[in-house]
Design a protein around this motif. Structure first.
Motif, PDB file in Angstrom:
ATOM      1  N   TYR A  83       0.815  -1.221   0.000  1.00 30.00           N
ATOM      2  CA  TYR A  83       0.000   0.000   0.000  1.00 30.00           C
ATOM      3  C   TYR A  83       0.850   1.274   0.000  1.00 30.00           C
ATOM      4  N   TYR A 114     -19.440   9.655   5.031  1.00 33.25           N
ATOM      5  CA  TYR A 114     -19.827   8.617   4.076  1.00 33.25           C
ATOM      6  C   TYR A 114     -20.952   7.729   4.607  1.00 33.25           C
ATOM      7  N   VAL A 163     -18.042  12.273  -7.382  1.00 32.76           N
ATOM      8  CA  VAL A 163     -17.184  12.207  -6.193  1.00 32.76           C
ATOM      9  C   VAL A 163     -16.667  13.604  -5.828  1.00 32.76           C
ATOM     10  N   ALA A 269     -10.036   7.236  -5.736  1.00 34.54           N
ATOM     11  CA  ALA A 269     -10.753   6.004  -5.357  1.00 34.54           C
ATOM     12  C   ALA A 269     -12.174   5.994  -5.914  1.00 34.54           C
ATOM     13  N   GLY A 270     -12.729   7.182  -6.144  1.00 31.45           N
ATOM     14  CA  GLY A 270     -14.128   7.246  -6.579  1.00 31.45           C
ATOM     15  C   GLY A 270     -14.318   7.265  -8.083  1.00 31.45           C
ATOM     16  N   ALA A 328     -15.125  -3.926  -9.417  1.00 28.57           N
ATOM     17  CA  ALA A 328     -14.126  -3.002  -9.982  1.00 28.57           C
ATOM     18  C   ALA A 328     -12.753  -3.205  -9.335  1.00 28.57           C
ATOM     19  N   LEU A 333      -6.360  -8.283  -1.862  1.00 26.29           N
ATOM     20  CA  LEU A 333      -6.095  -7.170  -0.946  1.00 26.29           C
ATOM     21  C   LEU A 333      -5.155  -7.730   0.125  1.00 26.29           C
ATOM     22  N   PHE A 397     -16.792  -4.614  -2.116  1.00 25.63           N
ATOM     23  CA  PHE A 397     -16.373  -3.448  -1.333  1.00 25.63           C
ATOM     24  C   PHE A 397     -15.449  -3.872  -0.192  1.00 25.63           C
ATOM     25  N   SER A 398     -14.938  -5.095  -0.211  1.00 26.76           N
ATOM     26  CA  SER A 398     -14.228  -5.702   0.904  1.00 26.76           C
ATOM     27  C   SER A 398     -15.165  -5.738   2.117  1.00 26.76           C
ATOM     28  N   GLY A 401     -13.775  -3.322   9.034  1.00 26.79           N
ATOM     29  CA  GLY A 401     -13.481  -1.909   9.282  1.00 26.79           C
ATOM     30  C   GLY A 401     -12.686  -1.225   8.188  1.00 26.79           C
ATOM     31  N   GLY A 403     -13.171  -1.961   4.971  1.00 25.68           N
ATOM     32  CA  GLY A 403     -13.935  -2.069   3.724  1.00 25.68           C
ATOM     33  C   GLY A 403     -14.153  -0.675   3.155  1.00 25.68           C
ATOM     34  N   CYS A 404     -14.744  -0.632   1.985  1.00 21.36           N
ATOM     35  CA  CYS A 404     -14.887   0.638   1.269  1.00 21.36           C
ATOM     36  C   CYS A 404     -15.743   1.637   2.043  1.00 21.36           C
ATOM     37  N   VAL A 405     -15.136   2.773   2.368  1.00 21.25           N
ATOM     38  CA  VAL A 405     -15.881   3.801   3.090  1.00 21.25           C
ATOM     39  C   VAL A 405     -16.880   4.486   2.142  1.00 21.25           C
ATOM     40  N   LEU A 409     -22.077   5.868  -1.140  1.00 22.03           N
ATOM     41  CA  LEU A 409     -22.015   6.862  -2.218  1.00 22.03           C
ATOM     42  C   LEU A 409     -21.991   6.139  -3.570  1.00 22.03           C
ATOM     43  N   ALA A 410     -21.150   5.121  -3.675  1.00 21.12           N
ATOM     44  CA  ALA A 410     -21.026   4.384  -4.941  1.00 21.12           C
ATOM     45  C   ALA A 410     -22.355   3.739  -5.328  1.00 21.12           C
ATOM     46  N   MET A 414     -24.478   4.505  -8.685  1.00 18.20           N
ATOM     47  CA  MET A 414     -24.759   3.448  -9.666  1.00 18.20           C
ATOM     48  C   MET A 414     -26.262   3.329  -9.905  1.00 18.20           C
TER      49      MET A 414
HETATM   50  C1  HEM Z   1     -18.274   0.509  -7.192  1.00 15.69           C
HETATM   51  C2  HEM Z   1     -17.476   1.351  -6.612  1.00 15.69           C
HETATM   52  C3  HEM Z   1     -16.435   1.006  -5.570  1.00 15.69           C
HETATM   53  C4  HEM Z   1     -15.849  -0.204  -5.289  1.00 15.69           C
HETATM   54  C5  HEM Z   1     -16.104  -1.552  -5.962  1.00 15.69           C
HETATM   55  C6  HEM Z   1     -14.914   0.023  -4.199  1.00 15.69           C
HETATM   56  C7  HEM Z   1     -14.151  -0.970  -3.581  1.00 15.69           C
HETATM   57  C8  HEM Z   1     -13.297  -0.766  -2.526  1.00 15.69           C
HETATM   58  C9  HEM Z   1     -12.525  -1.800  -1.885  1.00 15.69           C
HETATM   59  C10 HEM Z   1     -12.523  -3.273  -2.297  1.00 15.69           C
HETATM   60  C11 HEM Z   1     -11.810  -1.225  -0.890  1.00 15.69           C
HETATM   61  C12 HEM Z   1     -10.799  -1.922   0.035  1.00 15.69           C
HETATM   62  C13 HEM Z   1      -9.440  -1.811  -0.616  1.00 15.69           C
HETATM   63  C14 HEM Z   1      -8.301  -2.461   0.139  1.00 15.69           C
HETATM   64  O1  HEM Z   1      -8.456  -2.963   1.230  1.00 15.69           O
HETATM   65  O2  HEM Z   1      -7.209  -2.452  -0.442  1.00 15.69           O
HETATM   66  C15 HEM Z   1     -12.118   0.178  -0.878  1.00 15.69           C
HETATM   67  C16 HEM Z   1     -11.600   1.083  -0.006  1.00 15.69           C
HETATM   68  C17 HEM Z   1     -11.842   2.441  -0.082  1.00 15.69           C
HETATM   69  N1  HEM Z   1     -12.713   3.069  -0.944  1.00 15.69           N
HETATM   70 FE1  HEM Z   1     -13.895   2.219  -2.328  1.00 15.69          FE
HETATM   71  N2  HEM Z   1     -14.925   1.343  -3.878  1.00 15.69           N
HETATM   72  C18 HEM Z   1     -15.849   1.980  -4.681  1.00 15.69           C
HETATM   73  C19 HEM Z   1     -16.172   3.311  -4.665  1.00 15.69           C
HETATM   74  C20 HEM Z   1     -15.618   4.249  -3.845  1.00 15.69           C
HETATM   75  C21 HEM Z   1     -15.998   5.631  -3.814  1.00 15.69           C
HETATM   76  C22 HEM Z   1     -17.094   6.303  -4.662  1.00 15.69           C
HETATM   77  C23 HEM Z   1     -15.215   6.223  -2.889  1.00 15.69           C
HETATM   78  C24 HEM Z   1     -15.328   7.671  -2.542  1.00 15.69           C
HETATM   79  C25 HEM Z   1     -14.729   8.462  -2.101  1.00 15.69           C
HETATM   80  C26 HEM Z   1     -14.324   5.203  -2.320  1.00 15.69           C
HETATM   81  C27 HEM Z   1     -13.349   5.415  -1.349  1.00 15.69           C
HETATM   82  C28 HEM Z   1     -12.638   4.419  -0.713  1.00 15.69           C
HETATM   83  C29 HEM Z   1     -11.671   4.676   0.359  1.00 15.69           C
HETATM   84  C30 HEM Z   1     -11.290   6.034   0.930  1.00 15.69           C
HETATM   85  C31 HEM Z   1     -11.180   3.429   0.761  1.00 15.69           C
HETATM   86  C32 HEM Z   1     -10.196   3.142   1.881  1.00 15.69           C
HETATM   87  C33 HEM Z   1     -10.974   2.736   3.120  1.00 15.69           C
HETATM   88  C34 HEM Z   1     -10.143   2.427   4.329  1.00 15.69           C
HETATM   89  O3  HEM Z   1      -8.967   2.035   4.198  1.00 15.69           O
HETATM   90  O4  HEM Z   1     -10.686   2.550   5.425  1.00 15.69           O
HETATM   91  N3  HEM Z   1     -14.614   4.013  -2.919  1.00 15.69           N
HETATM   92  N4  HEM Z   1     -13.043   0.434  -1.899  1.00 15.69           N
END
Ligand code: HEM
Length: 467
Positions: A83, A114, A163, A269-270, A328, A333, A397-398, A401, A403-405, A409-410, A414
């Protein structure tokens, strides 16, 4: 020594190809050619839900493994140095913090922006609805102008505009209508730095010494327009109360550069995530084998005009199935097994072993939960029987804690986009498109269509549009 270690490793009980005991080269080769996800999935199909993929690395695909690796103790095991590749302005953000404590501190500041209650408020949803309206206008224009629309570009613009609305309103972008903003989206999305960044991760010294030579055939990630936009915008002091910027700027613990880094990270990320998830999904809905799903969706939308996006069961089923089939972030991970070691799926893993799950396989390998896993079948999500198991195993979204924040919104983006489009149009692939150009091309954790182009034809279904 390597051979002795390989022969005595406690990981030897775990199934996998013989060479994974000795080398990670085959895995790395598949990463380098952007095919890591499919390579690991093929191994799962051969060896089962637990596979050794490198001397110190094991991939899992079971419900129990997801729970242990990503949810134990709340946010699961610590992230690996992989990371570090995602650091922004040389700062760590919520996404790039490696251990639980640093992550929890940052998440406490950010999480409420969020929460679903914040996303479904009027100022937030109005911004998404406005952008879905701009998207529909592009679809309508395509009918009379060129006959088809490049969804890949337009959906990434849509995700970008949504976003940045959530991060910066009233300073969000308008890339669906403004060329300069579209150029910025292209800079972020048409990035080709996979190989350069992999070399940096595998061998930082080699990367430093041969950086210039490497540059000539494997470019590093460079996004100057986006960097400047975020640095400039994140210094604003009057962003709307629902935005992330408002929350971050109100926090005395964060320096200016931390605020900018966090915003840039969320912006990036968004974009590709929501953009690619919608792109793969709308492509699938336009295939002959899925036209009946498109028709059922349209019937639900026509039968329920004015009903909120979150109260339409078939729309929900289409999105869930899209995220299962085309997550996506389909890739591993990676996490470290904590001190003292752990047992997962009955296998003993010493501390420091790298373990991971990938959404692409988690959504396919347990066929009691997802029978006929390679078929796009939204109606499986309407069956009450097994509903909890399916939702537990949706790993797009994983989980836990970390998992995707941005999940709520996503999902809102969609669903509102699909509702706006399929209330008014049916879609078919343009004749020039080939299935190969829509194959998954892996990046570092996300995957995009290989051709980075997805032409669809939009056929109006209502007199309002035809007039
Ligand atoms: C379909 C849309 C989305 C998918 C499939 C998705 C998927 C994921 C996944 C799998 C993770 C975990 C990644 C890891 O552990 O390496 C993650 C984390 C995250 N996502 Fe999303 N994401 C989406 C949309 C968004 C949107 C719109 C945002 C907006 C800002 C966002 C912001 C983040 C952030 C900030 C993290 C880090 C969370 C943390 O470490 O606590 N994602 N996302």
């Amino acid at each position: 020594n390597t051979v002795r270690q390989a022969l005595s490793s406690p990981l030897n009980r775990i199934p996998g190809p013989w060479y994974a005991r000795f080398t990670s080269l085959v895995l790395k080769y598949n990463e380098f050619i952007a095919k890591r996800t499919r390579y690991i999935h093929a191994l799962h199909k051969t060896y089962g839900p637990a596979v050794r993929i490198a001397p110190n690395e094991v991939a899992f695909a079971s419900t129990a493994a997801v729970k242990e690796i990503y949810c134990s103790g709340g946010s699961g095991y610590d992230k690996t140095e992989f990371y570090d590749l995602f650091k922004v302005y040389e700062r760590r953000t919520m996404f790039t913090t490696l251990n639980k404590d640093d992550h929890a501190k940052r998440k406490r500041i950010i999480a409420d922006r969020y929460a679903n209650t914040n996303i479904v408020r009027k100022p937030s949803l109005d911004g998404i609805a406005e952008r879905a309206g701009s998207f529909v206008k592009r679809c309508f224009d395509s009918v009379s102008v060129s006959g088809s629309l490049d969804l890949y570009v337009c959906l990434h613009s849509y995700a970008f505009d949504c976003v940045t609305h959530h991060l910066f309103h009233p300073y969000g972008t308008d890339s669906l209508q403004n060329k300069q903003d579209e150029d910025m989206m292209r800079e972020v999305t048409f990035d080709d730095s996979l190989q350069n960044r992999l070399v940096r991760y595998w061998n930082p010294t080699l990367h430093r010494v041969f950086g210039k030579i490497l540059y000539s055939f494997a470019k590093p990630r460079e996004t100057p327009m986006a960097d400047d936009f975020v640095l400039h915008t994140s210094s604003k002091t009057d962003a709307a109360a629902f935005t992330l910027l408002d929350r971050l700027r109100g926090n005395p613990q964060l320096e200016e550069l931390d605020v900018a880094a966090e915003c840039l990270d969320h912006m990036v990320a968004g974009i590709d995530t929501t953009g690619d998830a919608l792109c793969f999904l709308m492509w699938e809905l336009s295939q002959p084998s899925s036209l009946h799903c498109q028709q059922t969706l349209r019937e639900e939308l026509h039968g329920n005009p004015g009903v909120g996006f979150d109260r339409l069961p078939y729309l929900d089923a289409v999105v869930m199935e899209g995220l299962r089939c085309f997550p996506a972030i389909p890739m591993s991970l990676p996490r470290y097994v904590p001190p003292g070691g752990r047992t997962i799926d009955g296998y003993i893993l010493p501390e420091g072993t790298i373990v991971s799950c990938q959404a692409y396989s988690v959504g396919r390998i347990e066929q009691t939960v997802f029978p006929d896993p390679d078929t796009f079948r939204p109606d499986r999500w309407l069956d009450e029987k097994g509903d909890a198991d399916r939702r537990r195993l949706l790993f797009a979204f994983s989980n836990g804690g970390r998992g995707c924040v941005g999940k709520h919104l996503a999902l809102a983006e969609m669903k509102m986009l699909l509702q706006a489009v399929y209330s008014k149009f049916s879609t078919l692939p343009d004749e020039t498109m080939t299935p190969e150009s829509m194959e998954m091309s892996d990046q570092l954790v996300s995957s995009r269509p290989l051709g980075q182009r997805c032409l669809l034809r939009f056929i109006p279904t209502t007199s309002e549009v035809m007039a």
